[in-house]
Design a protein around this motif. Structure first.
Motif, mmCIF file in Angstrom:
data_model
loop_
_atom_site.group_PDB
_atom_site.id
_atom_site.type_symbol
_atom_site.label_atom_id
_atom_site.label_comp_id
_atom_site.label_asym_id
_atom_site.label_seq_id
_atom_site.Cartn_x
_atom_site.Cartn_y
_atom_site.Cartn_z
ATOM 1 N N VAL A 1 32.042 -12.535 1.014
ATOM 2 C CA VAL A 1 30.511 -12.673 1.325
ATOM 3 C C VAL A 1 29.788 -11.705 1.622
ATOM 4 O O VAL A 1 30.190 -10.945 2.654
ATOM 5 N N THR A 2 28.814 -11.062 0.803
ATOM 6 C CA THR A 2 27.814 -10.035 1.175
ATOM 7 C C THR A 2 26.608 -10.397 1.622
ATOM 8 O O THR A 2 26.055 -11.212 0.875
ATOM 9 N N ILE A 3 26.167 -10.049 2.569
ATOM 10 C CA ILE A 3 24.854 -10.409 3.219
ATOM 11 C C ILE A 3 23.924 -9.030 3.582
ATOM 12 O O ILE A 3 24.285 -8.189 4.254
ATOM 13 N N LEU A 4 22.811 -9.138 2.817
ATOM 14 C CA LEU A 4 22.013 -7.898 2.910
ATOM 15 C C LEU A 4 20.713 -8.188 3.242
ATOM 16 O O LEU A 4 20.106 -9.151 2.623
ATOM 17 N N ASP A 5 20.173 -7.572 4.534
ATOM 18 C CA ASP A 5 19.010 -7.872 5.191
ATOM 19 C C ASP A 5 17.890 -6.769 4.986
ATOM 20 O O ASP A 5 18.135 -5.658 5.468
ATOM 21 N N GLU A 6 17.229 -6.953 3.896
ATOM 22 C CA GLU A 6 16.062 -5.832 3.365
ATOM 23 C C GLU A 6 16.910 -4.482 3.202
ATOM 24 O O GLU A 6 16.652 -3.495 3.561
ATOM 25 N N PRO A 7 17.939 -4.656 2.219
ATOM 26 C CA PRO A 7 18.710 -3.442 1.911
ATOM 27 C C PRO A 7 18.160 -2.053 1.191
ATOM 28 O O PRO A 7 18.751 -1.276 1.255
ATOM 29 N N THR A 8 17.027 -2.621 0.634
ATOM 30 C CA THR A 8 16.267 -1.588 -0.095
ATOM 31 C C THR A 8 14.807 -1.214 0.299
ATOM 32 O O THR A 8 14.113 -0.766 -0.492
ATOM 33 N N ALA A 9 14.466 -1.342 1.771
ATOM 34 C CA ALA A 9 13.161 -1.200 1.993
ATOM 35 C C ALA A 9 12.528 0.220 2.011
ATOM 36 O O ALA A 9 11.334 0.431 1.723
#
Length: 253
Positions: A152-160
């Motif tokens: 499971v991969t979780i990305l929080d605003e990964p490309t801001a």
């Protein structure tokens, strides 16, 4: 002095689903992913993994299944290879996997320009060390999560801090790289939501909409309003850029 951040939020994520989590600031998106990651436990309600309460799952086993990139991530002043392979620090470095992670995160382009390539020392405090830009640091952090290869991969605003074209490339690559694995992305840029299986919309701590990009546009609710507002701003900016180009051409003529 405390208040409930999330209120009666309930949904199911199927194995291998690619999900976007969207909503205005303060909607509870980051709180939700921190609960899923078990950074802290819910004060009410439960989270289940394959029918087992997350509180009863071994923390080390659960964390080993996750790859998480939050907004406040660390940058490591190691070599490029070591910085990326920190995603799997408990195992021997897989050089081929390091290169693949750099390719998917779009970091390979600037790494190839370094004199020492993946052996380049990062950080100005070191002799011949290189200082990365904010966007490059974010791509390195993404590469580290990709290298980790969690179920499971979780990305929080990964490309801001990354431009729109690079962002689109990265998301398309990540979807391909996570085949058969679950991907959960918090984003404010809706050009990244269209190729995901499902979009969950939070508002004031409540789940207000859920569906595909097309389904939510037809519903014409909160997601459609946010999407159209962003699309309109993009069109206006693009129009201004074109007008500036036309003015420069006329001046030269």
């Amino acid at each position: 002095g405390t208040k409930d951040i999330l209120k009666k939020v309930s949904f199911t994520i199927k194995p291998g689903e690619k999900i976007a989590l969207v909503g205005k600031n303060g909607a509870g998106k980051s709180t939700l992913v921190k609960l899923l990651a078990r950074i802290y436990d819910p004060t009410e309600g439960d989270i289940f993994v394959n029918g087992v309460n997350l509180k009863d799952v071994d923390p080390n086993e659960w964390s080993s299944s996750l790859g998480i990139l939050l907004q406040d991530y660390l940058s490591y002043d190691f070599t490029v290879e070591d910085s990326i392979s920190m995603g799997g620090a408990d195992k021997e470095i897989d050089k081929e996997k390091v290169e693949k992670a750099a390719d998917v995160s779009d970091a390979k382009e600037f790494i190839s320009e370094f004199k020492d390539g993946f052996g380049q020392q990062l950080g100005r405090d070191f002799e011949n060390g290189t200082e990365l830009s904010k966007g490059q640091q974010q791509k390195m952090a993404l590469a580290r999560i990709i290298y980790r290869d969690g179920l499971v991969t979780i990305l929080d605003e990964p490309t801001a801090s990354i431009d729109a074209l690079a962002e689109e490339y990265i998301f398309n690559q990540m979807i391909k790289a996570s085949t058969g694995k679950t991907l959960l992305v918090i984003t404010h840029r809706f050009n990244t939501t269209q190729n995901l299986n499902r979009i969950i919309v939070l508002s004031d701590g409540r789940l207000v909409e859920s569906g595909s990009h097309e389904e939510l546009l037809i519903k014409n609710g909160e997601y459609a309003e946010m999407y159209e507002s962003q699309a309109k701003a993009f069109r206006e900016k693009r129009q201004e850029e074109l007008e500036e180009v036309f003015e420069e051409v006329e001046e030269v003529a």
